[in-house]
Design an enzyme around this catalytic site. Sequence first.
Site, short mmCIF file in Angstrom:
data_model
loop_
_atom_site.label_atom_id
_atom_site.label_comp_id
_atom_site.label_asym_id
_atom_site.label_seq_id
_atom_site.Cartn_x
_atom_site.Cartn_y
_atom_site.Cartn_z
CG ASP A 89 -1.68 1.18 1.48
OD1 ASP A 89 -1.59 2.11 0.66
OD2 ASP A 89 -2.42 1.21 2.49
CB VAL A 90 1.62 3.87 -2.55
CG1 VAL A 90 2.04 2.92 -3.65
CG2 VAL A 90 0.24 4.46 -2.82
CG HIS A 172 1.54 11.79 -24.05
ND1 HIS A 172 0.48 12.35 -23.42
CD2 HIS A 172 1.09 11.44 -25.29
CE1 HIS A 172 -0.58 12.35 -24.22
NE2 HIS A 172 -0.23 11.81 -25.37
CE LYS A 176 1.23 13.11 -28.94
NZ LYS A 176 0.36 12.16 -29.62
CD GLU A 210 -8.32 13.25 -28.37
OE1 GLU A 210 -7.39 12.48 -28.10
OE2 GLU A 210 -9.02 13.79 -27.50
CG HIS A 234 -1.21 17.24 -23.99
ND1 HIS A 234 -0.27 16.76 -23.12
CD2 HIS A 234 -2.28 16.39 -23.89
CE1 HIS A 234 -0.74 15.67 -22.52
NE2 HIS A 234 -1.96 15.44 -22.97
C1 BG6 Z 1 -4.29 12.66 -22.83
C2 BG6 Z 1 -5.69 13.09 -22.58
O1 BG6 Z 1 -3.40 13.37 -22.03
O2 BG6 Z 1 -3.96 12.87 -24.20
C3 BG6 Z 1 -6.66 12.38 -23.50
O3 BG6 Z 1 -6.04 12.82 -21.23
C4 BG6 Z 1 -6.23 12.53 -24.94
O4 BG6 Z 1 -7.99 12.86 -23.33
C5 BG6 Z 1 -4.78 12.14 -25.09
O5 BG6 Z 1 -7.06 11.69 -25.73
C6 BG6 Z 1 -4.27 12.39 -26.50
O6 BG6 Z 1 -3.01 11.84 -26.65
P1 BG6 Z 1 -2.55 11.21 -28.02
O7 BG6 Z 1 -1.13 10.88 -27.84
O8 BG6 Z 1 -3.42 10.03 -28.28
O9 BG6 Z 1 -2.78 12.28 -29.05
#
Ligand code: BG6
Length: 471
Positions: A89-90, A172, A176, A210, A234
């Site tokens: 358990d963290v 993330h 890319k 999306e 992002h």
């Molecule tokens: C995430 C969001 O950080 O990024 C998502 O929570 C989104 O809602 C996603 O769909 C998009 O990432 P990618 O790499 O699929 O464009």
Amino acid sequence: MGERGEATSELVVIFGITGDLARKMTFRALYRLERRKLLDCPILGVASDDITVEELIDRAGEAIRHTGEPFDEAVFHRLAKRLSYLHGDVTDTALYDQLAERVGTDRRCLYYLEMPPSLFAPIVENLGRAGLLQRSRVAVEKPFGHDLPSARDLNARLRAVLREDQILRVDHFLGKQPVADLEYLRFANTTLAELWDRHSVAEIHITMAENFGVEERGSFYDAVGALRDVVQNHLLQVLALFAMEPPVGPGDDDLNDKKAELFRAMPPADPAHYVRGQYRGYADVPGVAAGSQTETFVALRLQIENWRWAGVPIFLRAGKALPERVTEVRLFTRRVPALAFMPQRERAQRNQIVLRIDPDPGLRLQLVAQDDQDGQAWRDIHLDSSFARDLGEPIRPYERLLHAAMIGDRRLFAREDSIEETWRIVAPLLDQPGEIHRYEPGSWGPEAAQELLHGHRSWQKPWLPESSRSH
Ligand code: BG6
């Protein structure tokens, strides 16, 4: 990818190794690094599930196969040999005593927290208490706060036990390939570098579309909404790399200084130039509150008040349940004077430069030419590069980020000051969100998003890859 050096981690500890992110992204990234011989340390998974290491290895294999990654048994065998597992358990200090016994207190570890954000600070504090942070780094996933005060609080709690250079805030999008490559593309090419300012550029449009809804993430998403989910992090990170001044050196802070300066030059967003939408049917998604006012679409206008960009409007839209999955940054140049050699002294259309981030990353230059069949007409022509075709298979975002985290390359991670600046920029929109406009799934969002651009270039149909244009 950077060089390995003194700072390379001796052990990677992944908190939440049985979770969604590990299943979808982390195992695949580790496997790809193993294949490229870029992994050279053990990996310890930590989670609450009471499973054996063999079960963890099975899950890892299944997860990697499920991503569609070509599977080589020998590579996976090497990766599997690195894995060990600790369950607990963290929030319980006993777990950290066990960890200290397993790890020792002077190992240079990378602690990767794939955990709910409310646990970031408690885990880091527990690691600190057990003496595990002296030579280590900690990577945390988004979201980093939910507004400026909460981001400040979280930073303060992390900074009470860690130096800034020990904290890696993962976004993330920074992994890319076209985003990571922006610095190079912009500053290594005179043709781009010389027109990248208010003298040549009239406006900038950023689209993140999306073509799917919120689906099984209802309860997470309903508390967040599009602005917090993808804009504050992002898309503003992408904008910073797109618009910043050239870094003065190769150091981690050289790049992050320029991004922070760019954010500091941005005034808070104006709620008068903000449109929120929600797709019809969103309220029926499991986990979404009845009568929810959470936005699944945003369109907004931003400004950068510095010498390079003053007066160049930046329009940004992001949404779910739109017609396509595509993320692009589109820059419109100023128009040339009327062409005196044409019978009607016509003005040519603006040029456009498009960086496509997803899918099929690439760069497009849109020019105008005279139609040879009809000497009076203009035609758009496109000079396109697909990076996969021209540069080879890209490194995947989590593969790039995990590797950077392991070798201690902080350039691909967001710094504290930038995170706080981005919350400052969107704060008025969080405070005064305004009404929500419904839109049909499969449309380009509410009509009001078009009106936001009144007097400017309208939203363009995004540049789609060949494959998605054929169906
Ligand atoms: C995430 C969001 O950080 O990024 C998502 O929570 C989104 O809602 C996603 O769909 C998009 O990432 P990618 O790499 O699929 O464009």
